[in-house]
Write a protein that holds these residues in place. Structure first.
Motif, short mmCIF file in Angstrom:
data_model
loop_
_atom_site.label_atom_id
_atom_site.label_comp_id
_atom_site.label_asym_id
_atom_site.label_seq_id
_atom_site.Cartn_x
_atom_site.Cartn_y
_atom_site.Cartn_z
N ALA A 1 1.01 -1.38 -0.06
CA ALA A 1 -0.28 0.01 0.01
C ALA A 1 0.68 0.92 -0.05
O ALA A 1 0.31 2.32 -0.94
CB ALA A 1 -0.38 -0.06 1.37
N ALA A 2 2.05 0.83 0.92
CA ALA A 2 2.97 2.40 1.23
C ALA A 2 3.63 2.29 -0.15
O ALA A 2 3.45 4.13 -1.23
CB ALA A 2 3.76 1.56 1.81
N VAL A 3 3.93 1.66 -1.44
CA VAL A 3 4.91 1.76 -2.75
C VAL A 3 3.55 2.20 -3.41
O VAL A 3 3.39 3.26 -4.19
CB VAL A 3 4.66 0.47 -3.13
N LYS A 4 2.24 1.95 -3.43
CA LYS A 4 1.22 2.27 -4.55
C LYS A 4 1.40 3.43 -3.95
O LYS A 4 0.84 4.73 -5.50
CB LYS A 4 0.50 1.27 -3.88
N ASP A 5 0.81 4.38 -3.32
CA ASP A 5 0.73 5.58 -2.49
C ASP A 5 1.91 6.80 -2.94
O ASP A 5 2.00 7.65 -3.64
CB ASP A 5 0.31 5.32 -1.03
N ARG A 6 3.16 6.61 -2.34
CA ARG A 6 4.84 7.28 -2.63
C ARG A 6 5.68 7.05 -3.54
O ARG A 6 6.78 7.24 -3.68
CB ARG A 6 4.79 7.12 -0.91
N GLY A 7 4.98 5.63 -4.24
CA GLY A 7 6.23 5.46 -4.94
C GLY A 7 7.48 4.78 -4.77
O GLY A 7 7.48 4.13 -3.35
#
Length: 388
Positions: free
Chosen positions: A240-246
């Protein structure tokens, strides 16, 4: 809150900043490749280049789907100047393997296209070839597999457990982890360098309040990465963090030595004027009259300065944009030009601060730093570190 997955830089030059549980899928991928008829495999490889093959490999995860509206492979480039004053480029590629961010750096090449292909080929050789062979060997030799996955000893710290694991795990080849500590706003951050299957990796931990806590954090992340007994479930990829912030950015100069970093900085400075001029030409392609230069330069020397090269300040005018930029004082005309070109680049990036949010007029030739009253010199001007 999920504990964050480890970052790992695998240097496939060898150079990479890698992540974790891609290994079960790598076994599957290697078995699928081996199962293809030889002719079909050769035909497939001939039709697709290494970049396309790497993208297919990254997308083959069944556990984690790639984030929407984000590039599967994300590219960055370093450059350096050779002894013959020609440029060389090195590509780095970032991607997710089973939800874990990986960064891989390749070798130095004569063009960006070649460097991109180089790092893609090295990534495939390592993740599919080397890891595939390692995992197949473990599957075929139960004794070897048991030895490589035995629980770390009960020594007092997580770092001790990591050292014991590395000594027993065949992929490490008996190499021990090397820890470095650095300070950050959040506390202390530990990084571990380790050779895996002949390739240098750097694993990064999270910021912790004490050096011991930082060492323990990165050791636990690495033990989870290797799925060491007792550590298999202490982390989970934070998709989820990667999807939100790359994909997180790796540490600066992670893929090079201090000497290489210095060479890169020198190359960037030597080519600064050329790169900004190219950007201006592209930006003004439809507005620039035929035969007109994109910019015009003038120079001012400090008459009181007795050193050599003397202090110099440059003014660069971009007629097609109606903009004038005054650079800071610098030692020598070339350095002064480079400093002024940075102002132009900042303006193109949209990040230029306009003299404390104020616009001024261009100075007259005999009154540096003052405003001109005539309409001929009423064009906007950007200032940086100007001394009277």
């Amino acid at each position: 809150l999920k504990p964050r997955a480890p970052g790992c830089l695998a240097r496939l030059r060898p150079t990479s900043y890698v992540g974790a549980s891609a290994r079960p899928r790598l076994t599957m991928a290697a078995q699928c490749v081996d199962a293809q008829p030889e002719l079909a495999r050769e035909t497939s490889l001939q039709q697709k280049g290494p970049v396309a093959l790497l993208q297919e490999f990254v997308q083959s995860s069944r556990q984690f789907s790639a984030p929407q509206n984000r590039a599967i492979l994300q590219w960055t480039y370093d450059q350096r100047m050779t002894a013959s004053n020609s440029l060389e480029f090195r590509a780095s590629v970032a991607f997710l393997l089973d939800g874990v961010p990986h960064h891989v750096a390749g070798g130095w090449c004569s063009s960006k296209k070649l460097s991109q292909r180089d790092v893609a080929e090295r990534s495939l050789v390592f993740f599919v070839g080397k890891w595939g062979e390692q995992l197949l060997a473990e599957d075929q030799d139960a004794c070897s597999d048991a030895a490589s996955r035995r629980a770390p000893s009960g020594r007092c710290s997580d770092m001790n457990a990591l050292e014991d694991f590395c000594l027993s795990y065949p992929a490490c080849g008996g190499a021990l982890p090397r820890v470095t500590l650095s300070g950050s706003e959040g506390g202390h951050v530990a990084q571990v360098e380790l050779m895996l299957l002949g390739v240098a990796h750097t694993f990064g931990g999270a910021a912790r309040p004490t050096p011991d806590a930082a060492r323990s954090d990165v050791a636990r992340r690495m033990l989870w990465y290797f799925q060491a007994p007792g550590y298999q479930n202490i982390f989970a990829p934070d998709v989820a963090a990667v999807k939100d912030r790359g994909i997180p950015v790796p540490p600066a100069n992670w893929a090079c030595s201090e000497a290489e970093a210095k060479a890169q900085r020198n190359a960037e400075r030597k080519t600064a004027l050329m790169r900004v001029q190219n950007r201006l030409q592209q930006h003004l392609a439809k507005r620039l009259p035929a035969g007109q230069s994109v910019w015009e330069w003038s120079y001012e020397l400090d008459e009181c300065d007795k050193q050599w090269p003397p202090l110099c300040r440059t003014t660069v005018v971009v007629p097609a944009m109606g903009e004038t930029f005054v650079g800071p004082w610098a030692r020598g005309q070339r350095s002064a030009q480079i400093e002024a070109s940075y102002l132009v680049a900042d303006f193109l990036d949209g990040d230029m601060v306009i003299n404390g949010d104020m616009e001024t007029s261009a100075p007259t030739s005999n009154a540096a730093g003052s405003s001109a009253d005539s309409e001929e010199t009423s064009e906007r001007i950007r200032w940086a570190d100007i001394e009277d």
